[in-house]
Design an enzyme around this catalytic site. Structure first.
Site, PDB file in Angstrom:
ATOM      1  N   GLY A   1       2.473  -1.147   3.943  1.00  0.00           N
ATOM      2  CA  GLY A   1       1.205  -2.452   3.393  1.00  0.00           C
ATOM      3  C   GLY A   1       1.887  -3.424   3.942  1.00  0.00           C
ATOM      4  O   GLY A   1       2.778  -3.778   4.524  1.00  0.00           O
TER       5      GLY A   1
ATOM      6  N   GLY B   1       3.527  -4.201  23.155  1.00  0.00           N
ATOM      7  CA  GLY B   1       3.876  -3.123  22.868  1.00  0.00           C
ATOM      8  C   GLY B   1       5.221  -2.539  23.855  1.00  0.00           C
ATOM      9  O   GLY B   1       5.758  -3.243  23.760  1.00  0.00           O
TER      10      GLY B   1
ATOM     11  N   ASP C   1       1.333   4.652   2.215  1.00  0.00           N
ATOM     12  CA  ASP C   1       0.574   5.444   3.159  1.00  0.00           C
ATOM     13  C   ASP C   1       0.194   6.819   2.940  1.00  0.00           C
ATOM     14  O   ASP C   1       1.518   7.223   2.756  1.00  0.00           O
ATOM     15  CB  ASP C   1       1.479   4.814   4.191  1.00  0.00           C
ATOM     16  CG  ASP C   1       1.352   2.945   4.492  1.00  0.00           C
ATOM     17  OD1 ASP C   1       0.049   2.614   4.472  1.00  0.00           O
ATOM     18  OD2 ASP C   1       1.925   2.869   5.034  1.00  0.00           O
TER      19      ASP C   1
ATOM     20  N   ASN D   1       1.092  -1.438   0.049  1.00  0.00           N
ATOM     21  CA  ASN D   1      -0.187   0.002  -0.311  1.00  0.00           C
ATOM     22  C   ASN D   1       1.035   1.278  -0.206  1.00  0.00           C
ATOM     23  O   ASN D   1       2.163   1.005   0.365  1.00  0.00           O
ATOM     24  CB  ASN D   1      -1.381  -0.014   1.703  1.00  0.00           C
ATOM     25  CG  ASN D   1      -1.938  -1.016   1.526  1.00  0.00           C
ATOM     26  OD1 ASN D   1      -2.111  -1.440   0.496  1.00  0.00           O
ATOM     27  ND2 ASN D   1      -2.013  -1.178   2.718  1.00  0.00           N
TER      28      ASN D   1
ATOM     29  N   ALA E   1       4.647   1.088  12.258  1.00  0.00           N
ATOM     30  CA  ALA E   1       5.122  -0.473  11.612  1.00  0.00           C
ATOM     31  C   ALA E   1       5.930  -1.428  12.360  1.00  0.00           C
ATOM     32  O   ALA E   1       6.540  -2.284  11.918  1.00  0.00           O
ATOM     33  CB  ALA E   1       5.289   0.190  10.554  1.00  0.00           C
ATOM     34  N   ALA E   2       5.440  -1.243  14.197  1.00  0.00           N
ATOM     35  CA  ALA E   2       6.404  -1.559  14.925  1.00  0.00           C
ATOM     36  C   ALA E   2       6.030  -3.273  14.966  1.00  0.00           C
ATOM     37  O   ALA E   2       6.633  -4.113  14.585  1.00  0.00           O
ATOM     38  CB  ALA E   2       6.017  -1.121  15.643  1.00  0.00           C
ATOM     39  N   GLY E   3       4.614  -3.632  14.574  1.00  0.00           N
ATOM     40  CA  GLY E   3       4.334  -5.225  14.348  1.00  0.00           C
ATOM     41  C   GLY E   3       5.510  -5.554  13.093  1.00  0.00           C
ATOM     42  O   GLY E   3       5.226  -6.556  13.761  1.00  0.00           O
ATOM     43  N   ASP E   4       4.747  -5.149  12.017  1.00  0.00           N
ATOM     44  CA  ASP E   4       5.283  -5.394  10.930  1.00  0.00           C
ATOM     45  C   ASP E   4       6.838  -5.623  11.086  1.00  0.00           C
ATOM     46  O   ASP E   4       7.420  -5.952  10.461  1.00  0.00           O
ATOM     47  CB  ASP E   4       5.343  -4.631   9.499  1.00  0.00           C
ATOM     48  CG  ASP E   4       3.685  -4.823   9.696  1.00  0.00           C
ATOM     49  OD1 ASP E   4       3.048  -5.758   9.738  1.00  0.00           O
ATOM     50  OD2 ASP E   4       3.427  -3.325   9.080  1.00  0.00           O
TER      51      ASP E   4
END
Length: 296
Positions: A37, A209, A11, A9, A237-240
């Site tokens: 994305g 987190g 952003d 994507n 984008a922390a999780g990615d």
């Protein structure tokens, strides 16, 4: 090699002191257009963390498509299986508050056209040590990719939707955040959610987190790894970043605790910077953080 079957994507990011409530207009302090994305983010994170990465997905033939392709290629990701299809690319409207929190609206665009992997995609996926999946592509496509034999399958269940058994039976490791874990399991807390997830997949990580991450496996291992202290600038984008770095650590043979620390260091570096893919750290930065922690 790590393969990523997922979304790309553009952003469209607005930075504001506080997100507007329904019907409210607020003045932002900045705006940026950043390639993102969940799939593309995880591909960039894994490549910067030191892996050979191949991306399978689609962009549109609009003005955003070439930029999304170039961003992946510039990060060292193999884009040979990235299609260009008629119509718009996927986009995400993102509002980032000064405290680092965010709200996101995703419009799938070209991502919605992705069907299951074709023979060429399957050949790439089958050669991989790990396959990273998310849920910004049609569910039937994600299930079909998970069925390709060979790699370890790592699923980030975002956005959180009911997961069919035919997907979960192929997943080796699931990596939700605590909100996604609660939505998937109905559990009251992350520890309970972890146990519920392990009833469906062999291994699970629940990210918390700033409170770190929980890990569990069906062999009885349970770990809690703290997050690194950092001033949050943008958590988009922390999780990615965490998922991409975790995949790298696992394919390099690191044990659960060391792999989680590696992923946590990468995520901490990312939240201290603005943007999605633009915030993701390179391998030498992650290694430097880990070395400094071990030296204390």
């Amino acid at each position: 090699m790590i393969s990523v079957f997922g979304s790309a994507n553009m952003d469209l990011v607005a930075y504001v002191p506080a997100a507007p409530r329904l019907g409210e207009t607020v003045t932002g302090r900045a705006f940026r257009t950043i390639p993102g994305g969940k799939g593309a983010n995880q591909a960039v994170a894994a490549a910067r963390a030191g892996a050979e990465v191949a991306f399978v997905g689609a962009v549109g033939d609009d003005a955003f498509g070439p930029g999304l392709r170039a961003a992946l290629a510039d990060a060292g990701v193999d884009v040979g299986r990235l299609r260009t299809v008629p119509g718009p690319s996927g986009i995400a409207h993102i509002v980032v508050e000064d405290g680092g929190g965010n709200a996101i609206i995703v419009v799938p665009g070209a991502n919605g056209t992705v069907a299951g992997p074709d023979d060429g995609d399957a050949a790439v996926i089958g050669r991989s040590a790990a396959l990273l999946l998310q849920l910004e592509l049609p569910m039937e496509a994600v299930v079909a990719a998970a069925r390709v034999p060979g790699p370890e399958v790592i699923l980030t269940p975002a956005p959180a939707v009911p997961l069919p058994d035919e997907l979960l039976e192929r997943v080796d490791l699931i990596v939700p955040n605590e909100h996604e874990a609660a939505a998937l399991t109905g559990a009251a807390g992350p520890d309970e959610a972890l146990e519920a997830l392990l009833g469906r997949v062999p291994e699970a990580v629940v990210t918390l987190g700033e409170r770190g991450a929980l890990y569990g496996s069906r062999d009885g291992t349970r770990l809690r790894v703290p997050a690194l202290p950092v001033r949050a600038v943008d958590t988009t984008a922390a999780g990615d970043t965490f998922a991409g770095a975790l995949a790298v650590a696992r394919t390099e043979g690191l044990g659960p605790e060391r792999a989680l620390r590696f992923a946590s260091a990468a995520a901490a570096l990312s939240v201290g910077r603005a943007g999605a893919s633009t915030s993701m750290p390179h391998r030498h930065e992650i290694d430097e953080v880990l070395t400094s922690m071990e030296g204390r």
